[in-house]
Design a protein around this motif. Structure first.
Motif, PDB file in Angstrom:
ATOM      1  N   SER A 121       0.840  -1.194   0.000  1.00  0.00           N
ATOM      2  CA  SER A 121       0.000   0.000   0.000  1.00  0.00           C
ATOM      3  C   SER A 121       0.875   1.245   0.000  1.00  0.00           C
ATOM      4  O   SER A 121       1.967   1.241   0.556  1.00  0.00           O
ATOM      5  N   PRO A 122       0.361   2.340  -0.574  1.00  0.00           N
ATOM      6  CA  PRO A 122       1.100   3.601  -0.438  1.00  0.00           C
ATOM      7  C   PRO A 122       0.902   4.186   0.955  1.00  0.00           C
ATOM      8  O   PRO A 122      -0.206   4.157   1.501  1.00  0.00           O
ATOM      9  N   ASP A 123       1.955   4.676   1.529  1.00  0.00           N
ATOM     10  CA  ASP A 123       1.865   5.358   2.819  1.00  0.00           C
ATOM     11  C   ASP A 123       0.939   6.567   2.682  1.00  0.00           C
ATOM     12  O   ASP A 123       0.943   7.264   1.660  1.00  0.00           O
ATOM     13  N   ARG A 124       0.141   6.825   3.714  1.00  0.00           N
ATOM     14  CA  ARG A 124      -0.866   7.874   3.634  1.00  0.00           C
ATOM     15  C   ARG A 124      -0.263   9.273   3.632  1.00  0.00           C
ATOM     16  O   ARG A 124      -0.936  10.234   3.251  1.00  0.00           O
ATOM     17  N   ILE A 125       0.976   9.407   4.058  1.00  0.00           N
ATOM     18  CA  ILE A 125       1.601  10.731   4.143  1.00  0.00           C
ATOM     19  C   ILE A 125       2.540  11.001   2.979  1.00  0.00           C
ATOM     20  O   ILE A 125       2.432  12.029   2.304  1.00  0.00           O
ATOM     21  N   ASP A 126       3.457  10.079   2.722  1.00  0.00           N
ATOM     22  CA  ASP A 126       4.451  10.377   1.683  1.00  0.00           C
ATOM     23  C   ASP A 126       4.310   9.509   0.433  1.00  0.00           C
ATOM     24  O   ASP A 126       5.067   9.681  -0.530  1.00  0.00           O
ATOM     25  N   GLY A 127       3.353   8.570   0.445  1.00  0.00           N
ATOM     26  CA  GLY A 127       3.098   7.771  -0.754  1.00  0.00           C
ATOM     27  C   GLY A 127       4.089   6.656  -1.007  1.00  0.00           C
ATOM     28  O   GLY A 127       3.925   5.905  -1.974  1.00  0.00           O
ATOM     29  N   THR A 128       5.094   6.504  -0.171  1.00  0.00           N
ATOM     30  CA  THR A 128       6.054   5.426  -0.387  1.00  0.00           C
ATOM     31  C   THR A 128       5.405   4.076  -0.096  1.00  0.00           C
ATOM     32  O   THR A 128       4.481   3.979   0.713  1.00  0.00           O
TER      33      THR A 128
END
Length: 350
Positions: A121-128
């Motif tokens: 999943s993409p991290d909710r803050i930085d998208g990593t």
């Protein structure tokens, strides 16, 4: 940024290799956890084989693993309730929006904005991309970590965080308790925990299996009997018998024979292979049967499960392997050669 060692898939197969991955620096509400033990789940196989399209592949490889226990090594400045040295457990979710109706109900696993999975999943803050727990360290928001109760073996408790809560939530939703009749189809990683938990809740439990040799195991786990699904006469005699059937079979199969075993208002919860299938709607209409599934568990249910497991001394029956044998474990799991859950010891990544 932090680096840690992990087992990666870079070619879309279950042949994993050792390499370094990046974890984020701790945010205010983060924990750094040294992963000690991680279970090997069929969902890991499905993801690595491409069967679960919601899990994404990212440049640099995929790291699976989403049921683990470990030790806190560092805590962010806003964290309360955890300190370095605490034993913790982490499951399939590491974040959610926190404000939708599902999150407010304690069902972050159904977050309307989309939960953040432990991997893919993409991290909710930085998208990593999130990368899983076949690794030595994980960085997780403190609200999605749980204190591991004293008395629970950390290796055998790791599968509670996915397999355990996956069967726990449907049982709680169905009101399983004394006087109820529960059947568990499939006696694997999910199924054996389903038997243990249903018995501890006070239900009468039957195992459904094609393998008569599993009758001994079923009784040792607490089930009252094993019902052979290849015995047409026995299936006919059991029609309308069960209030809840936990279907933990991890391969495609016909749901019709299971639906016919349900009592009035009974529920078939499909957990092992919840992918597209077809059913005859008349089989639901007759007896007001219900067909459901479950996506692991939210924070409230997971905490409840851990407390219940500690009270009743329930953990998984495991085969503990050094993490260097992860590819062998995945190959054996695909063949069904495990009794009942592989757990990786990550200490060999040091």
């Amino acid at each position: 940024m932090r680096t840690t060692t992990a087992w990666l898939s870079t070619d879309g197969t279950t042949t994993l290799h050792r390499g370094e991955i990046i974890r984020r620096d701790l945010r205010d509400d983060d924990l750094a956890v040294r992963i000690d033990y991680c279970g090997v789940c069929h969902s890991d196989l499905h993801m690595l084989n491409g069967a679960l399209s919601r899990f994404k592949s990212f440049d640099g490889g995929v790291v699976a693993g989403h049921e683990f226990t470990g030790t806190v090594t560092e805590a962010g400045p806003a964290v309360t309730g955890f300190t370095a040295g605490d034993r913790v457990a982490v499951g399939t979710l590491v974040d959610s929006c926190g404000v939708c109706a599902m999150c407010e109900a304690g069902q972050e696993n159904y977050c309307l904005a989309g939960p953040t999975s432990t991997y893919g999943s993409p991290d909710r803050i930085d998208g990593t991309p999130t990368k899983g727990a076949y690794s030595r360290e994980y960085v997780v928001r403190a609200p999605f970590a749980y204190h591991l109760p004293d008395g629970l073996d950390p290796a055998a408790a790791a599968p509670l965080m996915c397999a355990g809560v996956s069967v726990w939530e449907p049982m709680r939703a169905a009101g399983v308790g004394p006087g109820t009749h529960v059947a568990v189809a499939g006696l694997g990683g999910l199924g054996h925990l389903g038997v243990k938990l249903a018995v501890a809740l006070g239900a009468e439990v039957t195992v459904l299996s094609r393998t008569p040799e599993k009758a001994v195991d079923a009784r040792e786990l607490g089930a009252s009997e094993l019902l052979l699904t290849t015995d047409d006469a026995a299936l006919a005699a059991a029609r309308g018998r069960f209030d809840l059937i936990l279907d933990t079979v991890s391969a495609p199969h016909d749901l019709s024979p299971l639906l016919q075993l349900l009592a009035l208002d009974g529920t078939l919860s499909v957990l092992g292979f919840p992918l597209p299938t077809t059913i005859n709607l008349m089989e639901l209409a007759i007896g007001r049967r219900k067909l459901s599934s479950s996506g692991t568990g939210g924070r409230r249910g997971t905490a409840e499960l851990l407390a219940f497991a500690a009270e009743h001394g329930i953990t998984a029956d495991i085969e503990l392997l050094p993490s260097a044998q992860v590819s062998d474990a995945l190959a054996r799991l695909e063949k069904g050669d495990v009794r009942y859950r592989f757990v990786l010891d990550l200490s060999d990544l040091d």
